[in-house]
Design a protein around this motif. Structure first.
Motif, short mmCIF file in Angstrom:
data_model
loop_
_atom_site.label_atom_id
_atom_site.label_comp_id
_atom_site.label_asym_id
_atom_site.label_seq_id
_atom_site.Cartn_x
_atom_site.Cartn_y
_atom_site.Cartn_z
N LEU A 108 -19.79 -57.69 66.98
CA LEU A 108 -21.14 -57.83 66.45
C LEU A 108 -21.12 -58.42 65.06
N PRO A 109 -22.12 -59.21 64.68
CA PRO A 109 -22.20 -59.70 63.29
C PRO A 109 -22.45 -58.55 62.34
N ALA A 110 -22.13 -58.73 61.09
CA ALA A 110 -22.19 -57.65 60.10
C ALA A 110 -23.59 -57.05 59.97
N HIS A 111 -24.63 -57.88 60.10
CA HIS A 111 -25.99 -57.37 59.87
C HIS A 111 -26.48 -56.47 61.01
N LEU A 112 -25.77 -56.45 62.16
CA LEU A 112 -26.18 -55.60 63.28
C LEU A 112 -25.35 -54.32 63.39
#
Length: 403
Positions: A199-203
Motif C-alpha cells: 500500500l502507498p504510505a498515505h493509505l
C-alpha cells in the motif's frame, strides 16, 4: 356565468330539470359519483368530501401523480433529514427515473418491477449516456443491488401514501428476491502485514485503523485530527460521523497510536493546514478503490474487501476475551444479531477447540487426585461447553452408549 359554475362545482343534475342532484369528485384515484338529493344537500356533501381530501383522510385525483413526483419527494425527504445515503438515493432516482419516471404512479405493477430487474441485469437501464455505453462492457448487477433500488422505490411510495393530502391510493406490491451475499472474509495478521507492504504510505494509517478498531471506511475517510485525542488515548466520533447516528469513543491501542502519531507529525510538517487524517498531499481522500485492488492483487489477496478489516477487528476482540457489550460499543454495532455475523469462525478456530477437548480428555487419566488441571479456567469452561453440546447432539441422533 363563471360564478354560476363555481357554485355548482362538483354538482350536477341528472336528468336535467328533475331536481335530483349528484356530486362528483376523485377519491382513491377513481371517479366518484354519488346521488344525494336536493341541491343544498349535494353542496353540503361535496364540501364534506373535499374537506376530508384536504385533511388526507381521502385521496384526491391521484391519477395525476407521476412516479417522478414521488422520486422528488423521496430526495427532498433525504436532504431534509441529512441522510448519509443521499448520493446513493440520487443514483437510485436517476435509474428509476429513466425506467418509469414519466409513468403515472397508479399504473406501476408487480410485473413492471420484475421487468425492471431483468433490464437492469441486461444493462439496459443505466445512468450512462447511450452513445457512451455502446462500446463499454456491461457491468453485472447483482440481485442485492436491485433489491436496494426497488426498496427505495417502495419507500417513496410510502412517503406519498403518508403525505397529506395523499399522493397515491396504495403502495404497490414490489417483489424482492432472496440474497445470498453474506460475506465471510477476514484477514489474519500475516495477510494484513503483507497487504500493508504493497500500500502507498498515505493509505497505511487508513488500513491500520480499519484492522485494529473496526471503523467503517467512511468514518475513517471523514476523520479529522481534532477528533483524535492523544492525551486521553481515544478517537471521538460524533453522531453525524457514524452510520447509526450514535456517537462513540474508540480506544487507541499502542500500534494505532504509534502509526497515527508518526502520520500526524508528517502531516503537520508538510501540510499544516490539512485537518483530515486520511489525505494525499494535503487533499482529502474520497475513495481508495483502485489502490486497494492493486495492493490486494500484488499481495496475493484478490477479492478482499476493506470491510473484511471490520469483520477481522470484531473477530479479534471476541477471541481476545473483550466483553461483547464493550466490543459492540467500539465497533458501533447496535444489535447482537449483526455482531454475531461479523464474529466469523474459521477452520483454525475449530481445530483449536478440538485440540482443547483432546487435551482435556487425556488429562483426566494423567492428573492425580487433588491436583489442578494445567488448563486455565477459561479453557475448562469452553471445553465443558463443547462437551455438553456434543452430548446433546449425540442424544438427538440416538448414539449408542449415551445415557
Amino acid at each position: 356565468m363563471a360564478r354560476k359554475n363555481r357554485e355548482n362545482r362538483g354538482l350536477f343534475e341528472k336528468p336535467v330539470g328533475s331536481g335530483r342532484w349528484w356530486v362528483r369528485c376523485w377519491i382513491n384515484g377513481k371517479d366518484h359519483r354519488e346521488f344525494v338529493g336536493t341541491k343544498t344537500e349535494a353542496r353540503n356533501r361535496y364540501e364534506d368530501l373535499t374537506g376530508k381530501i384536504r385533511k388526507g383522510e381521502m385521496i384526491a385525483d391521484c391519477r395525476k401523480t407521476k412516479i417522478s413526483d414521488l422520486i422528488t419527494l423521496g430526495l427532498n425527504e433525504a436532504k431534509a433529514n441529512d441522510r448519509k445515503s443521499l448520493k446513493e438515493f440520487e443514483r437510485f432516482a436517476a435509474l428509476l427515473g429513466e425506467y418509469c419516471g414519466s409513468w403515472r404512479a397508479a399504473a406501476l405493477t408487480t410485473d413492471d418491477c420484475n421487468k425492471y430487474r431483468t433490464l437492469r441485469k441486461e444493462g439496459k437501464v443505466t445512468t450512462k449516456d447511450p452513445e457512451k455505453r455502446k462500446n463499454q462492457k456491461i457491468r453485472a448487477v447483482t440481485d442485492s443491488t436491485i433489491n436496494r433500488e426497488l426498496a427505495w422505490l417502495r419507500h417513496v411510495y410510502r412517503l406519498g401514501f403518508r403525505n397529506k393530502p395523499r399522493l397515491v391510493a396504495q403502495v404497490p406490491e414490489i417483489p424482492f428476491v432472496d440474497e445470498n451475499n453474506v460475506r465471510e472474509g477476514f484477514f489474519d495478521l500475516g495477510e494484513f502485514e503483507r497487504l500493508k507492504e504493497h500500500l502507498p504510505a498515505h493509505l497505511k494509517p487508513v488500513v491500520t485503523l480499519g484492522y485494529y478498531t473496526g471503523m467503517r471506511l467512511g468514518e475513517i475517510l471523514n476523520l479529522r485530527w481534532s477528533q483524535v485525542d492523544f492525551g486521553a488515548g481515544v478517537l471521538r466520533l460524533e453522531s453525524k460521523d457514524t452510520k447509526n447516528r450514535r456517537p462513540r469513543n474508540i480506544p487507541l491501542g499502542p500500534e494505532v497510536r504509534s502509526v497515527l502519531e508518526a502520520w500526524r507529525f508528517e502531516t503537520m510538517t508538510k501540510y499544516p493546514a490539512c485537518d483530515r487524517v486520511a489525505h494525499f498531499d494535503g487533499r482529502p481522500i474520497e475513495r481508495i478503490t483502485r489502490s486497494w485492488k492493486t495492493a490486494c492483487r500484488r499481495a496475493g489477496l484478490p477479492g478482499k474487501l476493506f470491510h473484511d478489516l471490520r469483520r477481522t477487528a470484531v473477530r479479534n476482540m471476541t477471541k481476545a476475551g473483550v466483553d461483547r457489550t464493550v466490543a459492540k460499543r467500539i465497533s458501533g454495532h447496535k444489535t447482537d444479531s449483526v455482531f454475531e455475523r461479523y464474529d466469523i469462525k474459521n477452520d483454525r478456530d475449530l481445530i483449536e477447540a478440538a485440540e482443547k477437548v483432546e487435551a482435556y480428555l487425556k488429562g483426566q487419566n494423567q492428573i492425580p487426585i487433588g491436583k489442578k488441571s494445567a488448563l486455565s479456567a477459561t479453557d475448562l469452561e469452553e471445553v465443558l461447553k463443547l462437551a455438553l453440546e456434543t452430548i446433546e447432539k449425540s442424544k438427538k441422533i440416538g448414539a449408542p452408549g449415551v445415557i
